[in-house]
Design a protein around this motif. Sequence first.
Motif, short mmCIF file in Angstrom:
data_model
loop_
_atom_site.label_atom_id
_atom_site.label_comp_id
_atom_site.label_asym_id
_atom_site.label_seq_id
_atom_site.Cartn_x
_atom_site.Cartn_y
_atom_site.Cartn_z
N ALA A 14 6.00 -0.79 4.08
CA ALA A 14 5.55 0.19 3.10
C ALA A 14 6.67 0.79 2.24
N PRO A 15 7.81 1.21 2.81
CA PRO A 15 8.81 1.87 1.98
C PRO A 15 9.26 1.06 0.77
N ALA A 16 9.56 -0.22 0.97
CA ALA A 16 10.01 -1.06 -0.15
C ALA A 16 8.88 -1.29 -1.15
N MET A 17 7.65 -1.45 -0.65
CA MET A 17 6.52 -1.62 -1.57
C MET A 17 6.32 -0.38 -2.42
N ILE A 18 6.42 0.79 -1.80
CA ILE A 18 6.28 2.04 -2.54
C ILE A 18 7.37 2.16 -3.59
N ALA A 19 8.60 1.80 -3.21
CA ALA A 19 9.72 1.89 -4.15
C ALA A 19 9.51 0.96 -5.34
N ARG A 20 8.92 -0.22 -5.11
CA ARG A 20 8.68 -1.18 -6.19
C ARG A 20 7.43 -0.85 -6.99
N GLY A 21 6.52 -0.10 -6.37
CA GLY A 21 5.26 0.22 -7.03
C GLY A 21 4.26 -0.91 -6.99
N ARG A 22 4.43 -1.83 -6.03
CA ARG A 22 3.47 -2.93 -5.89
C ARG A 22 3.64 -3.57 -4.51
N GLY A 23 2.60 -4.26 -4.10
CA GLY A 23 2.61 -4.94 -2.81
C GLY A 23 1.19 -5.16 -2.33
N THR A 24 1.05 -5.94 -1.26
CA THR A 24 -0.27 -6.27 -0.72
C THR A 24 -0.21 -6.25 0.79
N MET A 25 -1.21 -5.63 1.41
CA MET A 25 -1.39 -5.68 2.85
C MET A 25 -2.83 -6.09 3.14
N LEU A 26 -3.00 -7.20 3.85
CA LEU A 26 -4.33 -7.69 4.22
C LEU A 26 -4.43 -7.77 5.74
N PHE A 27 -5.52 -7.25 6.28
CA PHE A 27 -5.70 -7.16 7.72
C PHE A 27 -6.93 -7.95 8.15
N ARG B 270 -9.55 -1.25 11.31
CA ARG B 270 -10.30 -0.98 10.07
C ARG B 270 -10.00 0.42 9.55
N GLY B 271 -9.94 1.39 10.44
CA GLY B 271 -9.61 2.75 10.04
C GLY B 271 -8.22 2.84 9.45
N LEU B 272 -7.28 2.11 10.04
CA LEU B 272 -5.92 2.07 9.51
C LEU B 272 -5.92 1.52 8.08
N ALA B 273 -6.64 0.42 7.88
CA ALA B 273 -6.69 -0.19 6.54
C ALA B 273 -7.31 0.76 5.52
N GLN B 274 -8.35 1.47 5.91
CA GLN B 274 -8.98 2.42 5.00
C GLN B 274 -8.02 3.54 4.61
N ALA B 275 -7.32 4.08 5.61
CA ALA B 275 -6.37 5.16 5.34
C ALA B 275 -5.23 4.67 4.44
N LEU B 276 -4.72 3.48 4.73
CA LEU B 276 -3.63 2.93 3.92
C LEU B 276 -4.09 2.69 2.49
N PRO C 116 -3.18 4.14 -4.97
CA PRO C 116 -2.72 4.79 -6.20
C PRO C 116 -1.23 4.57 -6.48
N GLN C 117 -0.50 4.07 -5.48
CA GLN C 117 0.92 3.78 -5.66
C GLN C 117 1.18 2.30 -5.98
N GLY C 118 0.08 1.56 -6.25
CA GLY C 118 0.22 0.18 -6.67
C GLY C 118 0.15 -0.85 -5.56
N ILE C 119 -0.22 -0.42 -4.36
CA ILE C 119 -0.24 -1.33 -3.21
C ILE C 119 -1.68 -1.62 -2.82
N HIS C 120 -2.03 -2.89 -2.83
CA HIS C 120 -3.39 -3.31 -2.53
C HIS C 120 -3.55 -3.52 -1.03
N VAL C 121 -4.48 -2.79 -0.42
CA VAL C 121 -4.76 -2.92 1.00
C VAL C 121 -6.22 -3.34 1.17
N ALA C 122 -6.46 -4.36 1.99
CA ALA C 122 -7.83 -4.82 2.22
C ALA C 122 -8.00 -5.25 3.67
N TRP C 123 -9.24 -5.14 4.13
CA TRP C 123 -9.64 -5.51 5.49
C TRP C 123 -10.71 -6.58 5.38
N ILE C 124 -10.54 -7.67 6.11
CA ILE C 124 -11.46 -8.81 6.01
C ILE C 124 -12.20 -8.97 7.33
#
Length: 240
Positions: A126-139, A163-169, A175-183
């Motif tokens: 997360a820290p580097a993704m936040i610093a860049r303003g983009r990234g993806t996390m898929l669970f 699932r709760g973790l993914a929703q919170a993330l 809003p900080q440019g990081i796409h989080v999704a749960w499959i």
Amino acid sequence: MAETQQVSVAVVVGVGPGLGAALVRRFAPAYAVAMLARKAEYLQALAGELRHSGATVLDLRCDVSDRAQITEAFRVIRRDLGDPAVLLYNAGSGTFGTIREITPEQYEADWRVNAFGAFVAAQEVAPAMIARGRGTMLFTGATAGVKAGPKSVAFGPAKFALRGLAQALARDLGPQGIHVAWINVDGSIDIPGARGLKPSLTDSDFLKPEAIAETYWHLAHQDASAWTMELEVRPFKEKF
């Protein structure tokens, strides 16, 4: 190396001869891929195959129930490849039984692999993704994370936590440019050995790992104006 890297880095956590391997193969042509799993022998064989095709891969043995091992694995990833742009958390462990059968140790073990490891991995990237303003996390989730059956007293709560973790993330990082999704993978994946465990099933009853991986690829490259947060994949015959 993170400042000079030319190829984006994807990390696949939980790589076996099913969806994990399919994810690695799908992302390897476009990313430098780090793959984590407990079985070093399989990782080494898969890494050899991919390197032969020209891919940049890093294979790391890691037990995701152990925070120290996750932390060390990501330290090596950042050192050797750079900061991850994509995290695919596919690790999963399920011990099935009722409340009369599951032990507290089994309950905790399921939670550690499915939820705790995901939390630690997300903290690592997360820290580097936040610093860049983009990234993806898929669970990778499961139907047990939506409705838990009578023998999912350990696995179900663990997937609910994921699932709760993914929703919170998603609400925090989106809003900080990081796409989080749960499959929600709703059905049996066609992996080695699955046919023997479920001999009554036919080809059309199984999810193809490569087809699921294609969905992950799509999610990882969605336009920010139309992001998906939760998604289900299932065979057309699966009841739901």
